[in-house]
Design an enzyme around this catalytic site. Structure first.
Site, short mmCIF file in Angstrom:
data_model
loop_
_atom_site.label_atom_id
_atom_site.label_comp_id
_atom_site.label_asym_id
_atom_site.label_seq_id
_atom_site.Cartn_x
_atom_site.Cartn_y
_atom_site.Cartn_z
N ASP A 1 9.38 2.63 -0.52
CA ASP A 1 8.49 3.25 0.16
C ASP A 1 8.74 3.02 1.63
OD1 ASP A 1 4.73 3.42 0.26
OD2 ASP A 1 6.30 4.40 1.44
N LYS B 1 5.19 9.59 8.17
CA LYS B 1 4.86 9.04 9.73
C LYS B 1 5.77 9.77 10.72
CE LYS B 1 2.51 5.03 8.06
NZ LYS B 1 0.95 5.00 8.39
N TYR C 1 0.67 -1.23 -0.19
CA TYR C 1 0.04 0.11 0.04
C TYR C 1 0.76 1.32 -0.02
CZ TYR C 1 -3.42 3.73 1.40
OH TYR C 1 -4.20 4.73 1.44
P1 KE4 Z 1 -1.02 8.65 4.03
O1 KE4 Z 1 -1.27 8.85 2.36
O2 KE4 Z 1 -1.90 7.70 4.88
O3 KE4 Z 1 0.07 9.55 5.04
O4 KE4 Z 1 0.34 7.54 3.71
C1 KE4 Z 1 0.15 6.45 2.87
C2 KE4 Z 1 1.09 5.25 2.79
C3 KE4 Z 1 2.15 5.24 2.05
N1 KE4 Z 1 3.08 4.16 2.18
C4 KE4 Z 1 2.89 3.35 3.23
C5 KE4 Z 1 3.95 2.19 3.50
C6 KE4 Z 1 1.96 3.34 4.26
O5 KE4 Z 1 1.93 2.53 5.15
C7 KE4 Z 1 1.04 4.53 4.14
C8 KE4 Z 1 -0.24 4.72 5.05
N2 KE4 Z 1 -0.43 3.63 5.87
C9 KE4 Z 1 -1.65 3.54 6.61
C10 KE4 Z 1 -1.64 2.20 7.51
N3 KE4 Z 1 -1.92 0.76 6.89
C11 KE4 Z 1 -2.09 4.67 7.27
C12 KE4 Z 1 -3.40 4.44 7.72
C13 KE4 Z 1 -4.53 4.67 7.31
O6 KE4 Z 1 -4.79 4.74 6.03
O7 KE4 Z 1 -5.51 5.37 8.01
#
Ligand code: KE4
Length: 432
Positions: A239, A267, A144
């Site tokens: 990533d 994060k 993801y």
């Molecule tokens: P954001 O757009 O949510 O800031 O980041 C996306 C993203 C990109 N790359 C990795 C490896 C990530 O884990 C994420 C987002 N992680 C999720 C947890 N599975 C955020 C939690 C959510 O979607 O509410």
């Protein structure tokens, strides 16, 4: 536990916010029941609006590696806010956070701050396409990288697939250039390059997968990706939104000794405020506007409050012994959970990389999305709810990772393992 006020707030939220939440996983759909509404956080603990206290292993999905409301972070944000909240003009803080990040990630020569991991990966892929003049990208099933159209693709049947949209609203044209292959399957990646020679702009990978549960790379996988992308002139994008400053100070690339061409971060670098980044080789990032022709922009990119929080957090992570402590605490937790599951006769496949961990309710090993999906999600839901009832807040999905912070104590870990003994017994009894 009493949770009337959370229930009332959830009903009220659903009237004005889709599903009552601002990010889907928060709605507890995968584990049943209703989400708890948070009143405040303090160190390793969350307190809900009904006054219940929880040991928190979500940490806002990774950012809170120092724990909630760390005094150094709160003080930095407060000081910055008293001088103004946003200028839309350059500040020294952006350079300082860039330098702190580059110090930990030598593969990054230039870095651009954005507001979310989604923006970071979307922008990184745009630059990689511009740099190579190619359009195809490779991602991994179960990986993801945020919700940009080109990345919301499902793995179709067979090992080698042209992406098909994974959500209504994503037009097929947005995903025809996205290739999806199984994680940890180097042969499948090699096949993709054989089939589309000179067409692949980039391979984007979570060097430790954290969005199908925590799935580490198998021996040689990351090095294999490095070799293939170098040989074919494609950009290797790590990533590290989740793994950056998490699995090691220099992220997974330091832990495994692999140098990507570009890295996405998020994060932890925002200290709990909205900040993410993409960076890498100077010859690639020099293409980003206004240095180069590749457009990318953001009103609140490099926001002074997020920069202040990120600087405070990253400076705290430079202290000696930080990652050894995180490793020790998480190893104790993972070992304790595995022992508790064994005692109860519950099949469990534990994974851990640094202070990122996951317990798959399956008796097989988990190396990719297909094997992760063989987990018993009903058993996980029983485990989750029983732990929640005992004041342990885990990620509300079998396919998410958990996180330990520097605020967690040996006592918190011991209490968690004790609670897990009861939870595994409940799972073994077969009761919901
Ligand atoms: P954001 O757009 O949510 O800031 O980041 C996306 C993203 C990109 N790359 C990795 C490896 C990530 O884990 C994420 C987002 N992680 C999720 C947890 N599975 C955020 C939690 C959510 O979607 O509410």
């Amino acid at each position: 536990m009493k949770r009337e006020h959370s229930a009332a707030l959830f009903a009220q939220a659903r009237e004005v916010i889709p599903g009552g939440v601002n990010s889907p996983v928060r709605a507890f759909r995968a584990v049943g029941g209703q989400p708890i509404f948070i009143d405040h956080g303090e160190g390793a603990y969350l307190f809900d609006v009904d006054g219940n206290q929880y040991i928190d292993y979500v940490g806002s999905w990774g950012p809170l590696i120092l724990g909630h409301a760390h005094p150094r972070v709160v003080e930095a944000i407060t000081r910055a806010a008293q001088r103004g909240t946003s200028y839309g003009a350059p500040t020294e803080a952006e350079t300082r956070l860039a330098e702190l990040t580059i110090e930990a990630f030598p593969s990054i020569e230039l870095i651009r701050f954005v507001n979310s991991g989604t923006e970071a990966t979307m922008s990184a892929l745009r630059v990689a396409r511009a740099f190579t003049g190619r359009t195809k990208i490779v991602k991994f099933a179960g990986g993801y990288h945020g919700h940009a159209d080109m990345l919301l693709v499902a793995a179709g049947s067979g090992a080698l697939t042209l992406g098909v949209p994974d959500s209504p609203g994503v037009p097929p044209v947005a995903t025809t250039e996205t290739l999806v292959v199984p994680y940890n399957d180097l042969a499948a990646v090699s096949e993709v390059f054989d089939r589309f020679p000179d067409e692949i702009a980039a391979v984007i990978v979570e060097p430790v997968a954290g969005n199908m549960g925590c799935v580490p790379p198998v021996e040689g996988f990351l090095q294999g990706l490095r070799n293939l992308t170098t040989r074919h002139g494609s950009v290797l994008i790590f990533d590290e939104v989740m793994t950056g400053f998490r699995v090691a100070h220099g992220g997974a690339q330091a832990l495994y000794g692999i140098t990507p061409d570009m890295t996405c971060l998020g994060k932890i670098i925002g200290g709990g405020l909205p900040a993410a980044a993409y960076g890498g080789r100077r010859d690639i990032l020099s293409l980003v506007s206004p240095a180069g022709p590749v457009y990318q922009a953001g009103t609140l990119s490099g926001n002074p409050l997020a920069m202040a929080a990120g600087i405070a957090q990253l400076e705290a992570l430079r202290e000696p012994g930080v990652y050894e402590r995180l490793d020790r605490l998480t190893a104790t937790l993972a070992d304790g959970l595995a022992a508790a599951a064994r005692e109860a006769g519950v099949p469990l496949y534990q994974t851990r990389v640094g202070s990122m961990f996951c317990a798959f309710f399956t008796d097989g090993s988990v190396i990719d999305e297909a094997s992760a999906k063989r987990s018993d999600t009903h058993a996980f839901a029983t485990y989750f709810q029983t732990m929640l009832e005992q004041g342990i807040y885990l990620a509300p999905s079998q396919f998410e990772a958990g996180f330990v912070s520097l605020a967690h104590s040996e006592g918190d870990i011991a209490r968690t393992i004790e609670a897990a003994r009861a939870a595994f017994q409940k799972v073994a009894s077969g009761k919901e």
